[in-house]
Design an enzyme around this catalytic site. Structure first.
Site, short mmCIF file in Angstrom:
data_model
loop_
_atom_site.label_atom_id
_atom_site.label_comp_id
_atom_site.label_asym_id
_atom_site.label_seq_id
_atom_site.Cartn_x
_atom_site.Cartn_y
_atom_site.Cartn_z
N ASN A 16 0.44 -1.12 -0.17
CA ASN A 16 -0.08 -0.36 -0.35
C ASN A 16 0.92 0.96 0.30
O ASN A 16 2.30 0.95 0.29
CB ASN A 16 -1.08 -0.03 1.45
CG ASN A 16 -0.33 -0.30 1.99
OD1 ASN A 16 0.84 0.36 3.26
ND2 ASN A 16 -0.49 -0.34 3.53
N LEU A 17 0.40 2.70 -0.03
CA LEU A 17 1.59 3.75 0.05
C LEU A 17 1.96 4.18 0.88
O LEU A 17 3.05 4.09 0.66
CB LEU A 17 0.64 4.97 -0.02
CG LEU A 17 0.70 6.22 -0.86
CD1 LEU A 17 2.35 6.02 -1.93
CD2 LEU A 17 -0.42 6.99 -0.61
N HIS A 18 1.24 3.63 2.46
CA HIS A 18 1.49 3.92 3.32
C HIS A 18 3.52 2.87 3.64
O HIS A 18 4.63 3.47 3.92
CB HIS A 18 1.43 3.75 4.46
CG HIS A 18 2.09 3.67 6.30
ND1 HIS A 18 2.35 4.71 6.29
CD2 HIS A 18 2.66 2.87 6.49
CE1 HIS A 18 2.89 4.54 7.52
NE2 HIS A 18 2.86 3.24 7.82
N GLU A 19 3.26 1.24 3.59
CA GLU A 19 4.13 0.72 2.69
C GLU A 19 5.63 0.63 2.20
O GLU A 19 6.55 1.33 2.05
CB GLU A 19 4.09 -1.09 2.67
CG GLU A 19 2.97 -1.92 3.59
CD GLU A 19 2.42 -2.25 3.54
OE1 GLU A 19 2.00 -3.62 4.13
OE2 GLU A 19 1.95 -2.65 2.31
N ASP B 159 -5.94 -8.41 0.79
CA ASP B 159 -6.33 -9.84 0.55
C ASP B 159 -6.85 -10.05 -0.56
O ASP B 159 -6.59 -11.21 -1.87
CB ASP B 159 -6.85 -10.32 0.95
CG ASP B 159 -6.20 -10.72 2.87
OD1 ASP B 159 -4.75 -9.96 2.83
OD2 ASP B 159 -7.33 -10.68 3.91
#
Length: 476
Positions: free
Chosen positions: A195-198, A264
């Protein structure tokens, strides 16, 4: 890009990673506890759902694909619940039992469709608990069309390299839902889905799209990745591939109820679609469509094959027709996300004749999508005089929308389409006539943002005005 339902019945996917049990306690809340300022929940229902890598496998099975699952569980009742649920869903499980660590369990307290509290029962699995898991999974690989590594940093995937290399040797795509700050662990994978944060935790903050793409390309080069899919919440998804144009897909959700398990769903649909033979862009578009459905559900959820099929049919049904400005903006965003070139033309189209049909067919040949903007009734009266239009705008738009060459039809009330051009920014502005581009209304607007202006041939010397004049002469 035309989406069709993949042959999931011909796909086999292996999921390896951190399995867990998602437990829900549901009940009403009518008072505050006298012991502390917290709500009192009277539990009336207990629900268990497979989570983590198990939820990924459930998603795959719900699509009608073959799903196999390998992970670590404890020697406890929760492991039995997981095995029973997975067997009922026709997921083939190859669990490895830890001697001392418990099955990872997450308990959520729900009241009136709101999550009030989550409690986690877990211990990270040791290296000894994970020992042998990779060998078990490698033995299952030859029958698979795709491999998913579902990493929640709980210990099942301490060293994913043996599995990645084994799958690559068999030309099996490896999709990774990554965790942590060291993506070098996944070197050589086919696709990562942070995701963008990761993603920004690894590469730093991205101030704009250009920086996101540049940092993504650098990340792929550093870790020998074939693709990177960055999920961006309300901003949709971005697919990056070396030496390929980036693909931006807008978010599909109409209402976000719960994002639990959405990642998922994305990786499940992606892997099942690739295993079924779909190209990467189509697989990503299907995953994006599925994510928009699952976030409208409560808790860790799956999307079924009928749900996805219905969404695909609805998607294709909205591919053409009469649209409002807001609807057209969304449609054009989708078209551009799929690399399609948009052609725009406009006119009164008061009496549809062969000249119009030929001109519109020629306009469509300039690109992938044709937008036809139609003057409103009041606009035509101002331009053509009393007695015009002959047909109301709804009738004119309906006829145009039925032409094979026309994708979308939209009305405008002004005398010119300049406001629409400023908002929609088509790739090509096309008009029929015997003049040069300076005679096309709005040409400066289009060329200012880098678009093209094309003047097309006239067909059969037809015009609505000449048709009206001939009718009037016959009736005199």
């Amino acid at each position: 890009m035309k989406l069709t339902m993949p042959r999931f019945d011909q796909a086999q996917v292996l999921v390896v990673g951190d399995v867990m049990l998602d437990r829900y306690w549901h009940g009403g809340t009518n008072r505050i506890s006298p012991e502390a300022p917290v709500p009192v929940v009277k539990v009336s229902q207990v629900e268990d759902r497979p989570g983590g890598a198990a939820n990924v496998a459930l998603n795959i099975a719900a699509l009608g694909a073959g799903a196999s699952l390998s992970g670590i569980v404890g020697k406890d009742d929760e492991a039995e619940v997981l095995a029973t649920r997975m067997q009922a869903a026709q997921v083939h499980c190859n669990f490895q039992q830890a001697e001392s660590e418990p099955t990872i369990t997450k308990l959520r307290v729900i009241s009136r469709h709101q999550q009030l509290l989550r409690m986690d029962f877990e211990e990270a699995f040791s290296a000894s608990a994970a020992d042998g898991l990779s060998d078990k999974a490698k033995a299952m690989l030859p029958a698979m069309g795709a491999l998913i590594l579902s990493d929640y940093a709980k210990g099942a995937l301490l060293d994913p390299q043996p599995l990645i290399q084994a799958a690559k040797a068999l030309n099996i795509p490896v999709l990774v839902d990554p965790k942590g700050t060291d993506f070098s662990r996944y070197r050589g994978a086919t696709l990562l889905t942070p995701n963008l944060h990761e993603f920004e935790t690894i590469v730093g903050h991205c101030v704009n799209e250009q920086q996101l793409v540049a940092k993504g390309e650098q990340l792929m080069a550093e870790h020998d990745l074939q693709a990177l899919l960055i999920t961006r919440g309300e901003h949709g998804m971005t697919l990056l591939r070396p030496n390929e144009q980036e693909l931006h897909l807008p978010a599909r959700a109409r209402e976000v109820f719960d994002v639990t398990g959405a990642g998922d769903t994305v990786i499940s649909v992606l892997a099942a679609s690739l295993a079924a033979g779909e190209p990467m862009p189509q697989a990503v578009a299907l995953a994006n469509l599925a994510a928009g459905i699952v976030v409208g559900k409560l808790g860790t959820a799956v999307i079924s094959a009928p749900e996805l099929r219905r969404a695909i049919n609805n998607e294709q049904g909205s591919e053409r027709g009469m649209l409002s400005l807001e609807q057209l903006q969304i449609a054009l965003q989708d078209a551009r996300a799929h690399g399609e070139k948009v052609v725009f033309t406009n006119g009164c189209f008061d009496i549809l004749h062969p000249g119009h049909a030929g001109y519109l067919e020629q306009a469509k040949e300039l690109g992938d999508r044709l937008v036809v903007a139609v003057n409103g009734d009041a606009s035509i009266t101002r331009l053509k005089g009393p007695g015009r239009p002959i047909n109301p705008v709804e009738s004119r738009m309906s006829l145009l929308s039925k032409l094979e060459s026309v994708d979308w039809v939209i009305p405008f009330e002004e005398d010119t389409p300049e406001k629409l051009l400023e908002v929609l920014k088509p790739d090509i502005l096309a008009k029929g006539g015997d003049y040069d581009k300076e005679g096309v209304v709005g040409w400066q607007i289009v060329e200012a943002y880098g678009g093209e202006v094309k003047v097309l041939s006239l067909f059969d010397s037809c015009s609505t005005t000449s048709i009206v004049e001939k009718v009037l002469e016959k009736n005199r």
